[in-house]
Design a protein around this motif. Structure first.
Motif, PDB file in Angstrom:
ATOM      1  N   LEU A 105      -7.766  -3.522 -12.480  1.00 18.74           N
ATOM      2  CA  LEU A 105      -8.025  -2.608 -11.376  1.00 18.74           C
ATOM      3  C   LEU A 105      -7.470  -3.209 -10.087  1.00 18.74           C
ATOM      4  N   VAL A 106      -6.507  -2.492  -9.512  1.00 20.23           N
ATOM      5  CA  VAL A 106      -5.835  -2.945  -8.298  1.00 20.23           C
ATOM      6  C   VAL A 106      -6.447  -2.247  -7.083  1.00 20.23           C
ATOM      7  N   THR A 107      -6.597  -2.980  -5.976  1.00 20.37           N
ATOM      8  CA  THR A 107      -7.059  -2.414  -4.715  1.00 20.37           C
ATOM      9  C   THR A 107      -6.023  -2.674  -3.640  1.00 20.37           C
ATOM     10  N   GLY A 108      -5.569  -1.604  -2.948  1.00 21.77           N
ATOM     11  CA  GLY A 108      -4.617  -1.758  -1.868  1.00 21.77           C
ATOM     12  C   GLY A 108      -5.301  -2.280  -0.616  1.00 21.77           C
ATOM     13  N   VAL A 109      -4.715  -3.307   0.004  1.00 20.75           N
ATOM     14  CA  VAL A 109      -5.326  -3.955   1.170  1.00 20.75           C
ATOM     15  C   VAL A 109      -4.553  -3.650   2.451  1.00 20.75           C
ATOM     16  N   ALA A 110      -3.231  -3.843   2.433  1.00 19.12           N
ATOM     17  CA  ALA A 110      -2.406  -3.629   3.625  1.00 19.12           C
ATOM     18  C   ALA A 110      -1.007  -3.219   3.194  1.00 19.12           C
ATOM     19  N   THR A 111      -0.265  -2.596   4.099  1.00 21.51           N
ATOM     20  CA  THR A 111       1.073  -2.126   3.749  1.00 21.51           C
ATOM     21  C   THR A 111       1.957  -3.298   3.330  1.00 21.51           C
ATOM     22  N   GLY A 112       2.758  -3.035   2.308  1.00 25.53           N
ATOM     23  CA  GLY A 112       3.650  -4.049   1.781  1.00 25.53           C
ATOM     24  C   GLY A 112       3.836  -3.886   0.288  1.00 25.53           C
ATOM     25  N   THR A 113       4.581  -4.805  -0.307  1.00 26.53           N
ATOM     26  CA  THR A 113       4.850  -4.763  -1.747  1.00 26.53           C
ATOM     27  C   THR A 113       4.147  -5.917  -2.445  1.00 26.53           C
ATOM     28  N   ALA A 114       3.442  -5.592  -3.517  1.00 30.71           N
ATOM     29  CA  ALA A 114       2.743  -6.611  -4.310  1.00 30.71           C
ATOM     30  C   ALA A 114       3.209  -6.513  -5.760  1.00 30.71           C
ATOM     31  N   THR A 115       3.184  -7.644  -6.443  1.00 31.78           N
ATOM     32  CA  THR A 115       3.546  -7.698  -7.858  1.00 31.78           C
ATOM     33  C   THR A 115       2.322  -8.103  -8.662  1.00 31.78           C
ATOM     34  N   VAL A 116       1.976  -7.281  -9.643  1.00 36.30           N
ATOM     35  CA  VAL A 116       0.838  -7.573 -10.514  1.00 36.30           C
ATOM     36  C   VAL A 116       1.366  -7.984 -11.878  1.00 36.30           C
ATOM     37  N   THR A 117       0.816  -9.076 -12.423  1.00 38.17           N
ATOM     38  CA  THR A 117       1.256  -9.601 -13.709  1.00 38.17           C
ATOM     39  C   THR A 117       0.111  -9.602 -14.707  1.00 38.17           C
ATOM     40  N   ALA A 118       0.405  -9.111 -15.908  1.00 40.88           N
ATOM     41  CA  ALA A 118      -0.532  -9.195 -17.036  1.00 40.88           C
ATOM     42  C   ALA A 118       0.051 -10.179 -18.037  1.00 40.88           C
ATOM     43  N   LYS A 119      -0.756 -11.154 -18.464  1.00 40.46           N
ATOM     44  CA  LYS A 119      -0.276 -12.184 -19.379  1.00 40.46           C
ATOM     45  C   LYS A 119      -1.214 -12.322 -20.566  1.00 40.46           C
ATOM     46  N   VAL A 120      -0.644 -12.290 -21.762  1.00 38.77           N
ATOM     47  CA  VAL A 120      -1.381 -12.542 -22.994  1.00 38.77           C
ATOM     48  C   VAL A 120      -0.587 -13.574 -23.781  1.00 38.77           C
TER      49      VAL A 120
END
Length: 568
Positions: free
Chosen positions: A362-377
């Protein structure tokens, strides 16, 4: 305000406009009252505009001025000066009038504070959609437990989960005890009163818990005959069948074990029943309560994870909103499995300045910009790019819903972002009903946007987020439930280990129809063949035939339908 007669209106207009005669008194100022009020969200506030003229006389101009609110996400205001408060904050309320010599105006500051608690209701864990009414009663066997939840009904028509902040009590304790988290334990046969009290307001909700002396005959573990890959997880549930013919969920009461921890392990602390695959092989997942035990076979394949897909892979996210990423793994045997619970989630920038992510994805937006989310198994990773943006508008669908009294409907809030893309923000907006006596709307996580009809009439449902507002009129009728129809309409035949999704549609006395799948009570005549959850998903547990039944109780009017399900 009392309505002005036409003659009175014309007389006042001649004064404020001046009518071109400099000898007549003219409007010099407008006073808006009350001055600087503080009002709980959801409570209306009537404003009055009083004009002062050059001869020091005054007139009531409330119905003649143009009213405006500087922040419509905090409050709107009607032509008669009645303000509707929506969310905590401040807004300048102004009243203006155009005269022949210019515009005369006055204003005051409206402060909207947090909504006030008006009622406490108790629901139980079987309620898919929390509503504004306490459960009538719950029944459990001695030695088992039952989860209750407390919801607060607020002045803005919202319903919020307050389970963790109320004080729980049970009386008498010789029949049942209850924890601070709302989980009751049956001690001996009898009836206990369960109470949830808000310490600040002393408002309380009550319900009863019937504890029986029934003994446990059988434990049914589901799902059965499942195959998962190493490192992935599968949640099991335990259903107890008792000597009095009743059945109840005993997942959290049971002691869970695996026949081979080298192949799969299973959680025995809340939440219980989550199996994690360790290595290839066959294991038996067991749930025991006392001397009675049930089990289900679990196969762990030798397949290895080859890739992970994240959905969405690229998405816009509004500041202050949440977005659940879905992680699905593809394995060497071409099978696919959800990986949200198995993955390790991280975000970059890692300080959470742009976005945060929890361990469910579950991602929550905090401030304008670009974020990268990584899932690792294991050694396999996948990233998703999220563009956190301002939102430019909100919309509610359906735009003008109609429901029957006592029934519920789901509303969806959609945000348009700065780049023109859209996002479902139903779980992030603040939901408000302007007339709580007609309908309430749920503002709790996992059930946000579900509106409940209380009494016939029309209310406005508002959704607010980051200064943007969306509105939809909701009409509640006095129609009564006539029939419930379960689909698929024909008898179903599924393989052991598979499931079947059912839907329940209600037809009402005005010929309207509503999806009641999340509002009916679902049951299976033989849990040893299949069990069914509150949303109509049947899961096979053994070979044989069972009857799936949906029973609707809308405002005291009942209807039901049933279908045959065969598992081979």
């Amino acid at each position: 305000m009392k309505s002005l007669s036409l003659i009175a209106v014309l007389a006042v207009l001649s004064l404020v406009m001046g009518c071109g005669d400099a000898s007549l008194p003219h409007l010099t100022s407008i006073d808006v009252s009350p001055a600087n009020p503080s009002v709980p969200s959801g409570q209306p506030q009537q404003f009055t505009a009083t004009g002062t003229f050059s001869d020091n006389s005054t007139r009531d101009l409330t119905g003649l001025v143009t009213w405006a609110s500087s922040d419509l996400s905090v409050s709107s205001i009607a032509a008669d000066g009645l303000a509707t408060t929506l969310t905590p904050g401040t807004s300048t309320i102004s009243a203006s009038f155009d005269t022949t010599t210019g515009t005369v105006s006055g204003s005051t500051l409206l402060t909207v504070i947090e909504p006030t608690l008006t009622a406490v209701v108790i629901i139980d864990g079987t309620s898919v959609i929390p509503g504004p009414n306490s459960v009538a009663s719950a029944k459990i066997a001695k030695g088992t437990t039952h989860q209750f939840f407390a919801y607060g009904i607020y002045s803005d028509g919202s319903e919020r989960n307050i389970t963790g902040i109320v004080t729980w009590s049970s009386s008498p304790l010789s029949v049942a005890t209850i924890t601070n988290a709302g989980r009751a334990t049956g001690v001996s046969a009898g009836t206990a009163t369960i109470t949830a009290t808000d310490s600040t307001t002393s408002l309380a909700g009550t319900t009863t818990l019937d504890v029986t002396g029934a003994t446990l005959d059988t434990v049914v573990v589901s799902p059965t005959t499942q195959t998962i890959a190493p490192l992935t997880r599968l949640r099991f549930a335990a259903l107890g069948e008792f000597s009095d013919g009743t059945s109840q969920d005993i997942t959290e009461d049971a002691n869970w074990t695996s026949s081979s921890a080298a192949i799969a392990i299973v959680s025995n602390s809340t939440p219980k029943g989550i199996a994690t695959a360790v290595a290839a092989g066959a294991a038996t997942i067991k749930a025991a309560l006392g001397a009675t035990q049930g089990s289900a076979p679990l196969t762990v394949s030798s397949a290895s994870l080859t890739s992970i897909a994240l959905t969405p892979s690229t998405s816009g996210v509004a500041i202050g909103s949440t977005l659940l990423l879905q992680a699905v793994g593809t394995f060497s045997d071409t099978t696919t499995q959800p990986l949200n619970l198995a993955a390790a989630w991280t975000v970059s920038p890692s300080d959470g300045s742009i976005a945060t992510v929890d361990q469910t994805g579950l991602v929550t937006g905090v401030a304008t910009g670009t974020a990268t989310v990584t899932a690792k198994v294991g050694a396999v990773t996948k990233t998703a790019t999220l563009n956190v943006q301002d939102l430019t508008s909100l919309a509610i669908t359906p735009a003008a819903p109609t429901i029957a009294q006592g029934s519920q409907t789901q509303l969806v809030a959609t945000a348009t972002l700065a780049d023109g893309t859209t996002q479902d923000v139903s779980s992030s907006v603040n939901w408000v009903s302007t007339s709580p006596t007609i309908a309430t709307v749920n503002d709790a996580l996992n059930s946000s946007g579900w509106a409940t009809g209380i009494a016939p009439g029309t209310t406005t449902i508002d959704a607010t987020l980051n200064g943007q507002v969306a509105s939809a009129p909701l009409t509640v009728t006095n129609a009564t439930l006539s029939t419930v129809a379960v689909t698929p309409a024909t008898a179903q035949n599924i393989a052991l280990g598979k499931g079947q999704q059912y839907q329940a549609t209600g037809t009402f006395s005005d010929s309207s129809t509503q999806d009641l799948s999340n509002q009916v009570s679902w049951s299976s005549s033989d849990p040893a063949v299949a069990v069914i959850n509150g949303s109509g998903l049947a899961t096979s547990t053994g070979v044989g035939t069972t009857t799936i039944k949906a029973t609707g109780n809308i405002n005291g009017t009942m209807a039901s339908d049933q279908k045959v399900l065969t598992v081979h």
